[in-house]
Design an enzyme around this catalytic site. Structure first.
Site: not given
Ligand SMILES: [Zn+2]
Ligand SMILES: [Zn+2]
Length: 1012
Positions: A545, A576, A580, A615, A618
């Protein structure tokens, strides 16, 4: 029509095929963009732009397949870019890729078939490992390029930044240099969250990630520590992590709380008063007695016998190092509402514990290696993985009369967001950015940012208020190296801030293949300026980050940084908040020393879920991959649908079933309206330069319906643009949706359609007026659609507007964004129309009462209502008669007293009632039948592929009874006009003509049609 005319018309019709086939049209459009280098040309906008709008791409991590959630965010970015470009701004909409970090390493480990970092280094070596990391990101890069390309994301891929490149990393180091110079970069022992699976510490931001808290099962262990020098007095303690008893150094109580001594059998247990009953109940002890009460602070300083000294000799040694080791201390953080109110402290394994020890100078006991296994210092537990020691500790306590009860408890416990291992808190040597010291600047900067919506703003500010130091060191391989060198002799430290500096100070020349990564940087030693000793690099890489958070300065040159930072607008997912958005903000404040964010506005998007609101993951197999989806689905449709479906901050349930509904209808309607306009306009050789909107306005050619449309358009431009500005994309797109479907397709076009059906010379100018208006309106709408549906807009722009007006800019993206013209806005007219349309719709309801089809002409209507409503309808009476399909209308403010023998039907809505006469004479019946038949002929024309402007040679209708034929006779000429045929013929039987007949029906009876 001459042969040449026909050829021209055919060519233009070919340009927009009969059917809207978005996949083909989008492919063709992308080819047009590539062939004509449209994206590259948009960079030239900078030279003529009215201003710069800074932008830095939030770099996707190249370790995952692009899915529809990514697509949603990228569409929002692209909307902003295309729209602002059309507004005349320049935006450095350049790509960027997050390349380093744990996720990439974990994937490569899997690929190489190794279990952890140590194994991969032993088996393959670091150089090979790093090579594999690079290969891995490049594989994903291809998928992202494809997804961006097909989705029509106009981000400049050629100017992308890569976070692993030397040039980027050395600019990232500038941030650390600034921190170091300000005393904000520190080495220290701190308790950090450590993942045993990933073998690295995590930042506190990472610990708080969405979904990282999982319900886990842990021991629920009651134990007792004997009061030193007492016969049988004990402190009763509870823990879910028995292994931390190995690193225990103190007990803590709440100083202001009341503690008691409880007699249980022959022993006395000390615990907080409030918890006696529940704890005894839990321990199933019924016989007990409270014999003494003591204030918590009176217990401070009491020594206890640490029971494992015999098998952990270091614990005995610690008692000689500090007088508080194995004593009771008072701490406010002790919660008296849970467990026993007596807490054991393991400063090597807990944050509060750590600070309690730190404040008192008590040594930190943290005997762990990199894999969180105990070291020799832990005596008998040497080599045991921390969490595996739980039951060993319990057994040892049982043998020493320190055991009370063991059970199990389920609780929420943080796990690693990557590998889902239970995290362990450990005191380790790490590097920290002391962001806690600049917290007031951080909050000041954050308050000035525009977040568009309240909820994400509060969430972000709430998180920032925590203001914890930022642990930026990671014990991994594939990352930006921490540029800190330490003297092996005197401990002097030096922070290197560029590659050039490294070159100058290195004791040996840098090798040919040198790059700013492990293992190359680790081989460089520097000479200590203080003692002449050798300096080695601290073996850490940086938090990823920190890597991406450095992008504003690292991705630009100094000059570009000045120009584009702070950026005008950024958007990323709500996840984020801790990622970020946070690292960008902290790093910019460190770099500049000012309370300033590197962005002026930040939109946090909601996450995207599957159709059922789950959600995407995978393991559930419900991830919608962008590339797979776009093989069969239109990109424009996805873009429109995703923006239309919900607010950008909402969690969105992506449902492919919904794609084909309303969203498709909107795009398809715009397409067909454009095609309808183009066919008619080219039939009449419409030239927009000659018959412009300006001409129509100045020559006063526009009729009320035209003026109304124009006025509404102005309001829509303003509303839409304002909503885009506030990132209310769903509401903005709804404006377009409503204008195309309701205003244009359902209302305006039916009002003027019939005027375009004739090719009479005397109505030529009227037709040109309508074309001028449609040209202006549809072109404006096409431009407004461009940010959302760039393929469709470009295709229409090229095939309709640039065909008609070749002097237009080369691409729709260079067209000027429409601005509302206040002078042609007419709110009074809009209100009159609203009233008119309301009354018309009441008349339809009345017809329904009498089962009178809308296309049957009726003789009379009567509108009853307040004067101002009647006035509005009167002003637009011609249109009212047209829309209601009635020959005559009367008005009244009072309800009528009917004596006439008319079969009236009526409908009422609030203060308005509309009556229509159900009585139909032969004239009305004939006209009604004619209209029914005309509709069937129109449908057949369409089915058979006749262009609407084409004139038919003849229409034959057969199998009609004599009465119907009689009623129809007077209307045959009108009908041939309506269906664009030279002549219409009626037959009682189809045997009268040799022709190819098509079956149809009229009022339930079979009839036959032939057209040619
Ligand atoms: Zn992990
Ligand atoms: Zn030295």
């Amino acid at each position: 029509m001459t042969a040449q005319d026909e050829a021209e018309q055919a060519e233009q019709t070919q340009a927009l095929p009969t059917n809207y086939s978005p996949l083909e049209l989008e492919k063709e459009t992308r080819e047009f963009w590539i062939k004509n280098q449209i994206r590259q040309k948009l960079e030239d906008v900078e030279k003529t732009a009215k201003g710069n709008l800074g932008y830095v791409e939030g770099p996707p991590t190249l370790n995952g397949i692009p899915h529809i959630g990514h697509a949603r965010g990228r569409i929002m970015k692209d909307i902003r870019y295309r729209w602002k470009t059309m507004e005349g701004y320049y935006m450095p909409f350049w790509a960027g890729w997050d390349c380093q970090g744990l996720p990439v390493e974990l994937e490569v480990e899997k690929l190489l078939g190794v279990r952890n970092k140590r194994e991969s280094i032993e088996k393959f070596g670091m150089v090979r490992f790093i090579e594999e990391c690079k290969k891995a990101i490049m594989r994903y890069h291809q998928m992202w390029l494809q997804a961006d390309g097909t989705l029509g994301i106009f981000i400049n891929q050629e100017k992308a930044y890569w976070t692993y490149k030397d040039s980027y990393i050395e600019r990232e180091w500038s941030y650390l240099k600034a921190a170091w110079d300000q005393g904000l970069l520190e080495e220290g022992h701190y308790v950090v969250a450590y993942c045993p699976g990933c073998q690295t510490s995590l930042s506190s931001a990472e610990v708080g990630y969405e979904g990282s808290y999982k319900e886990v099962e842990d021991p629920s262990f009651y134990f007792k520590f004997k009061v030193a020098n007492s016969k049988n007095e004990f402190f009763l303690v509870w823990t879910t992590m028995p292994f931390t008893i190995i690193t225990d150094t103190m007990l803590a109580v709440q100083p202001k709380a009341e503690y008691v001594k409880v007699k249980v059998d022959q022993e006395t247990w000390i615990m907080v008063r409030e918890r006696v009953e529940p704890v005894m109940a839990e321990l199933a002890i019924t016989k007990y007695e409270i014999i003494e009460s003591i204030l918590g602070e009176k217990l401070e300083g009491t020594a206890y016998e640490y029971p494992l000294k015999d098998i952990i000799p270091k614990q005995a040694e610690l008692e000689t190092k500090h007088p508080l080791v194995h004593k009771v201390i008072g701490e406010d953080f002790v919660d008296v509402n849970t467990a026993t109110g007596v807490v054991h402290l393991s400063p090597g394994n807990g944050e509060d514990d750590f600070w309690a020890a730190q404040r008192r100078g008590v040594p930190i006991f943290a005997p762990f290696d990199d894999e969180v296994k105990f070291t020799k210092e832990a005596g008998a537990f040497n080599g045991v993985f921390a969490r595996d020691a739980d039951m060993l500790v319990v057994e040892e306590l049982r043998n020493r009369n320190a055991f009370v009860k063991i059970g199990k408890t389920k609780h929420e416990y943080p796990t690693c967001w990557r590998s889902h291992h239970k995290l362990v808190w450990l005191a380790r040597k790490e590097y920290f950015l002391r962001t806690d010291k600049i917290n007031s600047k951080v909050l000041e900067a954050a308050e000035k940012i525009d977040y568009f919506y309240e909820e994400p703003k509060n969430r972000f500010l709430g998180f920032l208020k925590e203001g914890k130091p930022w642990c930026i060191s990671r014990e991994r391989i594939w990352g930006s190296p921490l540029p800190m060198w330490t003297c092996q002799q005197c401990g002097n430290q030096h922070l290197v801030s560029s590659k050039k500096e490294l070159l100058e100070k290195a004791q040996e020349p840098l090798p040919e293949d040198f790059e700013l990564h492990k293992p190359w940087v680790d081989r460089i030693t520097l000479k200590c300026e203080k003692c002449g000793g050798s300096m080695r690099r601290e073996d850490f890489v940086l938090d990823t980050w920190h890597n991406s958070g450095a992008s504003p300065y690292a991705r630009f040159t100094d000059e570009e940084y000045e120009k584009f930072v702070p950026t005008a607008f950024l958007t990323e997912g709500i996840d984020q908040t801790r990622g970020w958005a946070n690292s960008l903000l902290l790093e910019n404040i460190i770099l500049t020393g000012k309370p300033a964010a590197p962005y002026k506005a930040f939109l946090f998007q909601g996450l995207t879920q599957d159709a059922k609101g789950r959600k995407m993951s995978k393991s559930l197999g419900n991830v919608v991959e962008t590339n797979k989806l776009l093989e069969k689905t239109s990109a424009d449709l996805c873009r429109f649908y995703m923006m239309r479906k919900c607010s950008p901050v909402d969690f969105m349930s992506f449902d492919t079933q919904e794609l084909t509904r309303r969203s498709y209808q909107v795009l398809s309607t715009l397409y067909h309206l454009s095609r309808f306009f183009m066919q008619n306009a080219s039939f009449d050789k419409f030239a927009p330069e000659k018959y412009s909107l300006q001409w129509a306005l100045e020559a006063n050619k526009l009729q009320p319906a035209d003026l109304w449309l124009l006025s509404k358009l102005q309001e829509r431009i303003q509303d839409y643009t304002h909503k885009l500005e506030r990132c209310a994309f769903n509401a903005a797109v709804a404006v377009l949706d409503d204008f195309v479907i309701e205003t244009l397709s359902r209302l305006y076009v039916p009002m003027i359609r019939k005027e375009l059906w004739t090719d009479e010379p005397e109505t030529f100018e009227r037709r040109q007026t309508i074309y001028a208006l449609l040209y202006h309106t549809l072109k404006t709408v096409t431009l407004l659609f461009n940010p959302v549906t760039p393929h469709l807009s470009e295709a229409l722009y090229q095939k309709v507007y640039r065909q008609l007006e070749s002097t237009l800019p080369e691409t729709v993206n260079l067209a000027t964004w429409p601005t509302p013209n206040g002078e042609i806005r007419n709110p009074t007219l809009e209100e009159q129309f609203d009233t008119l349309l309301r009354v018309v719709s009441i008349s339809y309801a009345a017809r329904q009462q009498g089962k009178l089809k809308r296309r049957w002409p009726l003789s009379k209507a009567l509108v009853v209502g307040p004067q101002e409503i009647l006035e509005s309808v009167k002003c637009l009476e011609e249109l009212f008669l047209e829309l209601t399909n009635v020959k005559h209308v009367d008005y009244s403010v009072t309800p009528p007293d009917f004596v006439e023998a008319e079969s009236w039907v009526s409908s009422q809505e609030n203060d308005v009632t509309v009556f229509v006469s159900g009585q139909r004479d032969d004239k009305l019946l004939g006209e009604g039948i004619m209209r029914d038949l005309a509709r069937r002929v129109q449908a057949l024309r369409k089915d058979m592929g006749f262009v609407p402007t084409e004139t038919l040679e003849s229409v034959h209708i057969a199998e009609l009874d004599a009465e119907t034929m009689g009623l129809l006779e007077p209307y045959l000429e009108e009908m041939s006009g309506l269906v664009r045929a030279r002549k219409v013929y009626l037959h009682s039987s189809r045997s009268e003509v040799e022709a190819e007949w098509h079956q149809s029906e009229l009022d339930g009876k079979k009839i036959c049609l032939n057209i040619h």
